[in-house]
Design an enzyme around this catalytic site. Sequence first.
Site, PDB file in Angstrom:
ATOM      1  N   LYS A 179       0.870  -1.185   0.000  1.00 33.36           N
ATOM      2  CA  LYS A 179       0.000   0.000   0.000  1.00 33.36           C
ATOM      3  C   LYS A 179       0.904   1.232   0.000  1.00 33.36           C
ATOM      4  O   LYS A 179       1.441   1.613   1.021  1.00 33.36           O
ATOM      5  CB  LYS A 179      -0.871  -0.026   1.259  1.00 33.36           C
ATOM      6  CG  LYS A 179      -2.218   0.647   1.140  1.00 33.36           C
ATOM      7  CD  LYS A 179      -2.207   2.127   0.886  1.00 33.36           C
ATOM      8  CE  LYS A 179      -2.042   2.998   2.088  1.00 33.36           C
ATOM      9  NZ  LYS A 179      -1.860   4.419   1.728  1.00 33.36           N
ATOM     10  N   SER A 233       4.941   7.644   9.994  1.00 37.96           N
ATOM     11  CA  SER A 233       5.048   8.472  11.196  1.00 37.96           C
ATOM     12  C   SER A 233       4.814   7.655  12.471  1.00 37.96           C
ATOM     13  O   SER A 233       4.228   6.563  12.425  1.00 37.96           O
ATOM     14  CB  SER A 233       4.028   9.594  11.113  1.00 37.96           C
ATOM     15  OG  SER A 233       2.734   9.036  11.082  1.00 37.96           O
ATOM     16  N   THR A 236       0.955   6.918  13.260  1.00 40.98           N
ATOM     17  CA  THR A 236       0.389   5.835  12.440  1.00 40.98           C
ATOM     18  C   THR A 236       1.036   4.503  12.834  1.00 40.98           C
ATOM     19  O   THR A 236       0.351   3.480  12.917  1.00 40.98           O
ATOM     20  CB  THR A 236       0.586   6.114  10.933  1.00 40.98           C
ATOM     21  OG1 THR A 236       0.150   7.434  10.650  1.00 40.98           O
ATOM     22  CG2 THR A 236      -0.208   5.149  10.080  1.00 40.98           C
ATOM     23  N   GLU A 254       9.450   1.248  10.787  1.00 39.28           N
ATOM     24  CA  GLU A 254      10.509   2.246  10.555  1.00 39.28           C
ATOM     25  C   GLU A 254       9.821   3.591  10.691  1.00 39.28           C
ATOM     26  O   GLU A 254       9.023   3.975   9.835  1.00 39.28           O
ATOM     27  CB  GLU A 254      11.070   2.117   9.136  1.00 39.28           C
ATOM     28  CG  GLU A 254      11.683   0.781   8.821  1.00 39.28           C
ATOM     29  CD  GLU A 254      13.065   0.599   9.402  1.00 39.28           C
ATOM     30  OE1 GLU A 254      13.655   1.587   9.880  1.00 39.28           O
ATOM     31  OE2 GLU A 254      13.550  -0.535   9.395  1.00 39.28           O
ATOM     32  N   CYS A 288      13.576  10.537   6.863  1.00 40.85           N
ATOM     33  CA  CYS A 288      13.376  10.094   8.246  1.00 40.85           C
ATOM     34  C   CYS A 288      14.653  10.242   9.069  1.00 40.85           C
ATOM     35  O   CYS A 288      14.608  10.526  10.250  1.00 40.85           O
ATOM     36  CB  CYS A 288      12.909   8.657   8.259  1.00 40.85           C
ATOM     37  SG  CYS A 288      13.961   7.612   7.262  1.00 40.85           S
ATOM     38  N   GLU A 387       9.857  16.224  15.141  1.00 39.48           N
ATOM     39  CA  GLU A 387      10.213  16.055  13.727  1.00 39.48           C
ATOM     40  C   GLU A 387       9.412  17.043  12.877  1.00 39.48           C
ATOM     41  O   GLU A 387       8.184  17.079  12.964  1.00 39.48           O
ATOM     42  CB  GLU A 387       9.890  14.617  13.308  1.00 39.48           C
ATOM     43  CG  GLU A 387      10.322  14.306  11.894  1.00 39.48           C
ATOM     44  CD  GLU A 387       9.993  12.870  11.491  1.00 39.48           C
ATOM     45  OE1 GLU A 387       8.861  12.425  11.727  1.00 39.48           O
ATOM     46  OE2 GLU A 387      10.878  12.208  10.937  1.00 39.48           O
TER      47      GLU A 387
END
Length: 493
Positions: A179, A233, A236, A254, A288, A387
């Site tokens: 996805k 993130s 999520t 990750e 990231c 972040e």
Amino acid sequence: MKSYDKLFINGRWVAPVQNGTFETIDPSTEKVLAKVAAATSEDVDAAVRAAREAFDNGPWPRMSGAERGAILRRIGKGIRDRLQELAEIEVRDNGKPLPEALWDLGDAAGCFEFYAGLAETLDSAAEKPVALPDDRFSSVARKEPVGVAGAIIPWNFPMLMAAWKVAPALATGCTMVLKPSELTPLTALELGDIATAADLPPGVLNIVTGLGKDAGAPLSEHPGIDKLAFTGSVPTGSRIMQAAARDIKNISLELGGKSPFIVFDDSDIDAAVEWIMFGIFWNQGEVCSATSRVLVQRGIYERLLQRLEQETRKITIGNGLEDGVLLGPIVSQGQYEKVLEAVQRGRGEGARLVTGGGRPAHLDKGYFMEPVVFADVAAESWVWNEEIFGPVVCIRPFDEEAEAVRSANDSRFGLAAAVMSRDDARCERVARALRAGIVWINCSQPTFTEAPWGGYKQSGIGRELGEWGLNNYLETKQITRFNSDKPWGWYIR
Ligand code: NAD
């Protein structure tokens, strides 16, 4: 632009059950780039069933690793054969400068080729004898594919993030439902045709585009999935972990970061400035592992800031397809607004705005912003700790090594970190003291498919890339045999 209104399920392009579409926008022009198939739970279910059938009854997990490797190698070649075209699609969808997109696509092809190589060795490495203390028994430990994997990926490196998950999963014999992010779904869809041309059996890779809540959530909750691999993130990631907890799915995550870069005052200032810039302005800072918190030793603090300001002002901003552009637009209007808000917040918190934050005068359309350097950023401030995921670097001075390490480690994240000094022993000492999954010495960001990738603390669980990346998609089984002709002797003597 061609049509992207179908999903790739069981080796065929099919319309979503509800016939829905969503738009993907070119962030340089703010114009609609393509209408893309919007999957819902029925489509996700069909994709999972196809992957399940391909795993339970299809040839893929039963082939030799060498046979799977040959197909993965052809997928890598399929990407290389269309490198320029795919890179241009990536630029239009994501905004990044073309040379960076070409680099990503080359890395994505390289990732398939690397895991092709590991797949070829998997057969011989799959079974390892286990020494037992009782010689009536013998045992082997055997690596087997975990089953059907669901992969949910972000928008910052669309094809590369797909490759990081698809290549190792397929190498092990897993099947997959992928996805991609709704902000950048196009290159992942191209992977469908590339896989077909490489003779990947139907159902081994299924690609469902759609929104997080409509396609991502049903995938993470689907009982037919054995493993979930997520990049995105922290909020999520936490939701995915909760969905996985319900039926104890194997997961790897990750997630985000706020990675520190410690620069000691014996460093070459130009080298430091360049790596600081690469650490935060490459890919618009939408990385990231971006080294977004920089600690500079007081002896060179003001001189370094001056050089950084000069060089940052020189960065050419524009449409990523134009020659010489080094900074493209932010990926979407939503992300653009978030980054601009973060800059306002930093100013409100008293950080010194050295340069940037405005819209470049020559660009009246597109989600463009001048890259930002903040200095004297307070350690307790929001911008120092959270972040931002944009071209915004926060800088503070330090005096002592121990203070810098303490400050670097004082974060809920632990994805990456960097240290720069001419003193090798100091670099090694600091690298070992940093609580992060990736540490760069005298550089920031270079990433190699061969080396492990992943975070400590809230930056994730598990490691991608290298041989470690295979473990995300492998189970370990022991097969233990009783070798004696004599009865075991517990009940019957
Ligand atoms: P995001 O979490 O918003 O979205 C990531 C993916 O999750 C998308 O495909 C999205 O559609 C999907 N999603 C959203 N809600 C969902 C739900 N409820 N259930 C299932 N899926 C859902 O993240 P993003 O904005 O796309 O990416 C930015 C984040 O990703 C940053 O925090 C960044 O640090 C992180 N990131 C980490 C790495 C790494 O290797 N650690 C790499 C790239 C990006």
